[in-house]
Design a protein around this motif. Structure first.
Motif, PDB file in Angstrom:
ATOM      1  N   TYR A   1       0.739  -1.254  -0.655  1.00 49.45           N
ATOM      2  CA  TYR A   1       0.304   0.264  -0.033  1.00 49.45           C
ATOM      3  C   TYR A   1       0.903   1.272  -0.245  1.00 49.45           C
ATOM      4  O   TYR A   1       0.733   1.880  -0.678  1.00 49.45           O
ATOM      5  CB  TYR A   1      -0.924  -0.076   1.709  1.00 49.45           C
ATOM      6  CG  TYR A   1      -2.048  -0.149   1.406  1.00 49.45           C
ATOM      7  CD1 TYR A   1      -3.266  -0.107   0.903  1.00 49.45           C
ATOM      8  CD2 TYR A   1      -2.859  -1.887   1.060  1.00 49.45           C
ATOM      9  CE1 TYR A   1      -4.243  -0.610   0.795  1.00 49.45           C
ATOM     10  CE2 TYR A   1      -3.652  -2.632   1.025  1.00 49.45           C
ATOM     11  CZ  TYR A   1      -4.548  -2.000   0.614  1.00 49.45           C
ATOM     12  OH  TYR A   1      -6.381  -2.430   1.014  1.00 49.45           O
TER      13      TYR A   1
ATOM     14  N   LYS B   1       2.576   1.633  -3.319  1.00 52.18           N
ATOM     15  CA  LYS B   1       1.379   2.245  -4.314  1.00 52.18           C
ATOM     16  C   LYS B   1       0.881   3.316  -4.413  1.00 52.18           C
ATOM     17  O   LYS B   1       1.044   4.631  -5.578  1.00 52.18           O
ATOM     18  CB  LYS B   1       0.057   1.134  -4.156  1.00 52.18           C
ATOM     19  CG  LYS B   1      -0.706   1.549  -4.736  1.00 52.18           C
ATOM     20  CD  LYS B   1      -1.765   0.548  -5.040  1.00 52.18           C
ATOM     21  CE  LYS B   1      -3.098   0.586  -5.775  1.00 52.18           C
ATOM     22  NZ  LYS B   1      -4.442  -0.392  -5.688  1.00 52.18           N
ATOM     23  N   HIS B   2       1.183   4.328  -3.197  1.00 52.97           N
ATOM     24  CA  HIS B   2       0.861   5.897  -2.889  1.00 52.97           C
ATOM     25  C   HIS B   2       1.425   6.433  -3.290  1.00 52.97           C
ATOM     26  O   HIS B   2       1.160   7.689  -3.778  1.00 52.97           O
ATOM     27  CB  HIS B   2      -0.173   5.568  -1.197  1.00 52.97           C
ATOM     28  CG  HIS B   2      -0.684   6.576  -1.072  1.00 52.97           C
ATOM     29  ND1 HIS B   2       0.693   7.463  -0.467  1.00 52.97           N
ATOM     30  CD2 HIS B   2      -1.404   7.497  -1.099  1.00 52.97           C
ATOM     31  CE1 HIS B   2       0.093   9.047   0.052  1.00 52.97           C
ATOM     32  NE2 HIS B   2      -1.493   8.594  -0.770  1.00 52.97           N
TER      33      HIS B   2
ATOM     34  N   PRO C   1      -1.377  14.735   1.943  1.00 55.15           N
ATOM     35  CA  PRO C   1      -2.213  13.498   1.923  1.00 55.15           C
ATOM     36  C   PRO C   1      -3.913  13.151   2.591  1.00 55.15           C
ATOM     37  O   PRO C   1      -3.439  12.743   3.486  1.00 55.15           O
ATOM     38  CB  PRO C   1      -1.041  12.798   2.976  1.00 55.15           C
ATOM     39  CG  PRO C   1      -0.443  13.310   4.557  1.00 55.15           C
ATOM     40  CD  PRO C   1      -0.298  15.122   3.134  1.00 55.15           C
TER      41      PRO C   1
ATOM     42  N   ASN D   1      -7.006  12.412   2.365  1.00 50.00           N
ATOM     43  CA  ASN D   1      -8.433  11.284   1.992  1.00 50.00           C
ATOM     44  C   ASN D   1      -9.317  11.216   3.054  1.00 50.00           C
ATOM     45  O   ASN D   1      -9.304  11.773   3.480  1.00 50.00           O
ATOM     46  CB  ASN D   1      -7.408   9.620   1.480  1.00 50.00           C
ATOM     47  CG  ASN D   1      -6.783   8.895   2.204  1.00 50.00           C
ATOM     48  OD1 ASN D   1      -7.199   9.114   3.331  1.00 50.00           O
ATOM     49  ND2 ASN D   1      -5.877   8.318   1.810  1.00 50.00           N
TER      50      ASN D   1
ATOM     51  N   SER E   1       3.303  15.590  -6.486  1.00 53.17           N
ATOM     52  CA  SER E   1       3.356  13.599  -5.935  1.00 53.17           C
ATOM     53  C   SER E   1       3.994  13.494  -6.725  1.00 53.17           C
ATOM     54  O   SER E   1       4.683  13.145  -7.869  1.00 53.17           O
ATOM     55  CB  SER E   1       2.264  13.459  -5.824  1.00 53.17           C
ATOM     56  OG  SER E   1       1.505  13.614  -7.371  1.00 53.17           O
TER      57      SER E   1
ATOM     58  N   ASN F   1       2.896  10.714   6.085  1.00 46.86           N
ATOM     59  CA  ASN F   1       1.167  10.714   4.986  1.00 46.86           C
ATOM     60  C   ASN F   1       1.037  10.670   6.140  1.00 46.86           C
ATOM     61  O   ASN F   1      -0.626  10.469   6.118  1.00 46.86           O
ATOM     62  CB  ASN F   1       1.493   8.720   5.029  1.00 46.86           C
ATOM     63  CG  ASN F   1       1.700   8.664   3.338  1.00 46.86           C
ATOM     64  OD1 ASN F   1       1.274   9.259   2.766  1.00 46.86           O
ATOM     65  ND2 ASN F   1       2.872   7.446   3.992  1.00 46.86           N
TER      66      ASN F   1
ATOM     67  N   PHE G   1      -4.921   3.736   5.021  1.00 53.16           N
ATOM     68  CA  PHE G   1      -5.263   3.371   3.333  1.00 53.16           C
ATOM     69  C   PHE G   1      -6.222   2.808   3.607  1.00 53.16           C
ATOM     70  O   PHE G   1      -7.126   1.915   2.885  1.00 53.16           O
ATOM     71  CB  PHE G   1      -3.982   1.948   3.374  1.00 53.16           C
ATOM     72  CG  PHE G   1      -2.752   2.827   3.158  1.00 53.16           C
ATOM     73  CD1 PHE G   1      -2.798   3.962   2.242  1.00 53.16           C
ATOM     74  CD2 PHE G   1      -1.519   2.463   3.869  1.00 53.16           C
ATOM     75  CE1 PHE G   1      -1.419   4.791   1.851  1.00 53.16           C
ATOM     76  CE2 PHE G   1      -0.506   3.133   3.691  1.00 53.16           C
ATOM     77  CZ  PHE G   1      -0.443   4.763   2.982  1.00 53.16           C
TER      78      PHE G   1
END
Length: 637
Positions: A199, A202-203, A209, A211, A316, A441, A460
């Motif tokens: 994860y 992938k991020h 950050p 979300n 990013s 993060n 996540f």
């Protein structure tokens, strides 16, 4: 940090704990003899024992502490991973097979197999208890940290909960249930850490950050008017007070009746005020960033200040591979949060201020352990002492050593160790990515670095957080269970049965072990509450120091020097215990726990092995030579 209870995490947690307790009650029906209680009857398959080794060794210090330390001080935290893993080389090549050949239930059995000495029995049993207790402290601290976001309970309640569950596990079935709990949690820990690392990669990286699972707080940066090093005016803010702590200036500003703390920075004659997180405590009231806790204005932190990819600043990165992840971070800049404490208007204030750090500095030693530029002789000595303890301590931890008695043969002991090294090495590589991922993060709890990995998982997704938290809890359960088994064996088998001579049948030995487990468990609960807030990896370093100093010289001389005597071994153990404890209890860290100024501590060492280990080696050699006529040397083939 302000936590909201996660219902899915709570449900998974309850199911997992219920499963562990059910497993314990199942094996309890098969536990009748002392051999089955203390050593699982020596019938554990080597592959299961190898993963159980990993499950026992990968404690709260490994999963919670190392990840948290890497997230806050970078490569210095990863040095713990290197030291913990390197210690297994000593265990594999020097300890595994001889210890299986000599022992029965406990570390003391092996050490005293030839001499049958009461002095060795007493000192080795006491050493087992002291090392186990020092290792228990960080596990219980980690338990309290973990339960807070899961159940919404205070730290002490989490410590009590873990203590009671483990007492049930150990008192019901002993080593058999402990082994399978450790096997399950060791397997799941490696699998889920791999998933979490995927994860992270992938991020990739992002400056902000945001979300649905995390809240990124955009910290304020203000331009003040400064006269004589003091802030005199800030537009739209009221300047309330200013503090200087260890050369750093902190300014309290007020707006709309809410006071906020800022740190003053100066570069090229340009002053800036960077917003800090603060906790003000006094008169029974605690304010988080100037407001009550119920307003939930205390934010998770940890983010990049600049992302540099191929020489260009970016917003990013997108998904990255493992090597690319490390490369980009090394060329970027991140924001760490350092701690300062002082008194303001009669209130105790703790300020966590922004500390912009180059990625290259974060990826090299020096942020915590000063060994290069700006290092002193004391800081270098302390670092060497820590590495010595981690490298030598593994092969002398009683709760690890007793796992060799759970397999059938010396060959199985060796195979178990090789599998454990492979599993542990894989996990420690993953800790590097989990710790660095947490650092950037926006998930760090400044009050507890131990929560870095679980909170990263929460960023996540709630399900991943739920499972990771349950496994982290099992990590603590498995390790604490192993430690209490070792402690109960030292009390019931070594002290009561062998030293005091109160010979008991198997039924009474098992009962004495269960009572001992209850007493040690209660004591561990009290210590876990007392040491709240300390990083668990740092605390485990003390246990390794004591084990390396008190136990390893005795083991090595017993195995490899024909002139070793019982008096030499007993003296060595006492020396290792007394010297290491004396240094720890008078260290700067403990001075701070006593409420005293760490700068006024009797010395500057936090880790004692650099002094206590050589002294223990010297004592076993000198006393053995002095007592040759008293006790003929016994060689072990």
């Amino acid at each position: 940090m302000i936590y909201d209870i996660s219902v899915p995490a709570l449900l998974i947690f309850i199911v997992f704990v219920g499963f562990v307790l059910g497993l314990s009650f199942y094996f309890a029906r098969k536990t009748r003899s002392a051999s089955s209680y203390y050593a699982a009857g020596g019938q554990i398959h080597w592959a299961i024992n190898g993963i159980a080794f990993a499950g026992d060794y990968l404690s709260a210090a490994s999963f919670l502490g190392i990840c948290g330390m890497i997230a806050t001080v970078g490569f210095d935290g990863f040095l713990y991973s290197i030291g913990f893993l390197a210690g297994w080389i000593v265990a594999l090549f020097l300890i595994a097979e001889p210890l299986k050949r000599l022992g029965k239930y406990t570390f003391t059995d092996a050490l005293n197999a030839t001499f049958k000495s009461r002095a060795i029995t007493l000192t080795a049993a006491v050493s087992t208890l002291i090392v186990s207790i020092f290792y228990l402290i960080p596990q219980m601290v980690g338990a309290g940290d973990l339960v807070t976001p899961l159940l919404g309970l205070p730290h002490w309640a989490g410590v009590v909960l873990v203590g009671l569950v483990v007492i049930v596990i150990v008192a019901s079935a002993g080593m058999t249930s402990t082994t399978y709990v450790q096997f399950i949690k060791g397997s799941l820990l490696i699998i889920l850490s791999t998933v979490l690392t995927v994860y992270i990669l992938k991020h990739g990286f992002t400056l902000h950050p945001d979300n649905e699972n995390r809240t990124y707080h955009q910290f304020l940066t203000l331009s003040p008017e400064v006269t004589g090093g003091k802030v005199t005016n800030v537009e739209n803010w009221k300047v309330v007070s200013q503090q200087e702590v260890k050369g750093k200036n902190f300014v309290k500003l007020e707006k709309d009746g809410v006071p906020r703390w800022f740190s003053l920075s100066e570069k090229d004659s340009v002053y800036t005020l960077k917003e800090a997180l603060s906790i003000a405590e006094g008169n029974g009231v605690i304010l988080y960033n100037g407001e009550p806790k119920s307003n939930q204005k205390f934010f998770p932190v940890g983010h990049l200040d600049k992302i540099v990819i191929d020489g260009q600043e970016m917003e990013s990165s997108g998904p990255v591979g493992p090597a690319r992840f490390l490369s980009v971070l090394g060329k970027s800049e991140l924001v760490r949060f350092s701690e300062a404490k002082f008194t303001d208007e009669g209130k105790k204030v703790t300020v966590y201020y922004q500390n912009v750090t180059a990625g290259s500095d974060f990826m090299l030693p020096g942020l915590k352990y000063k060994i290069g530029k700006g290092a002193s002789a004391w800081s270098r000595l302390d670092f060497i002492s820590l590495m010595l303890a981690l490298f030598l301590g593994t092969a002398a931890l009683p709760h690890i050593l007793i796992r060799y008695y759970t397999v059938k043969s010396q060959r199985d002991a060796r195979k178990s160790t090789i599998l454990a090294i492979a599993a542990i090495g894989t996990f420690y590589i993953l800790t590097m990515f989990m710790g660095l991922g947490a650092a950037v993060n926006g998930v760090l709890d400044v009050e507890s670095s131990n929560m870095a990995a679980p909170l990263l998982a929460k960023a996540f997704g709630v399900f991943l957080f739920s499972v990771i938290s349950a496994v982290a809890f099992a990590t603590i359960l498995g390790t604490v269970a192993g430690l209490i088994i070792a402690s109960s064996g030292a009390i019931a088998h070594d002290l009561i049965d062998n030293y005091l001579g109160w010979k008991q049948d198997d039924k009474k030995k098992v009962r004495a072990g269960k009572i001992s487990a209850f007493v040690v468990g209660i004591f561990a609960i009290c210590l876990g509450i007392a040491f709240k807030g300390m990083n668990v990896s740092f605390l485990v370093g003390w246990a390794f120091s004591i084990a390396a100093s008190a136990n390893l010289p005795a083991i090595l001389f017993l195995l490899f020097w024909k002139k070793t005597t019982s008096q030499g071994i007993a003296t060595s153990i006492v020396t290792g215990i007394v010297v290491s404890l004396a240094i720890i209890l008078t260290s700067p860290t403990m001075w701070d726990r006593y409420g005293l100024d760490p700068a006024n501590a009797l010395h500057k060492l936090d880790n004692p092995a650099i002094i206590s280990f050589p002294l223990a080696v010297l004592m076993v050699w000198i006393v053995s030579l002095m007592t040759q006529k008293t006790k003929p040397a016994a060689a072990i083939n």
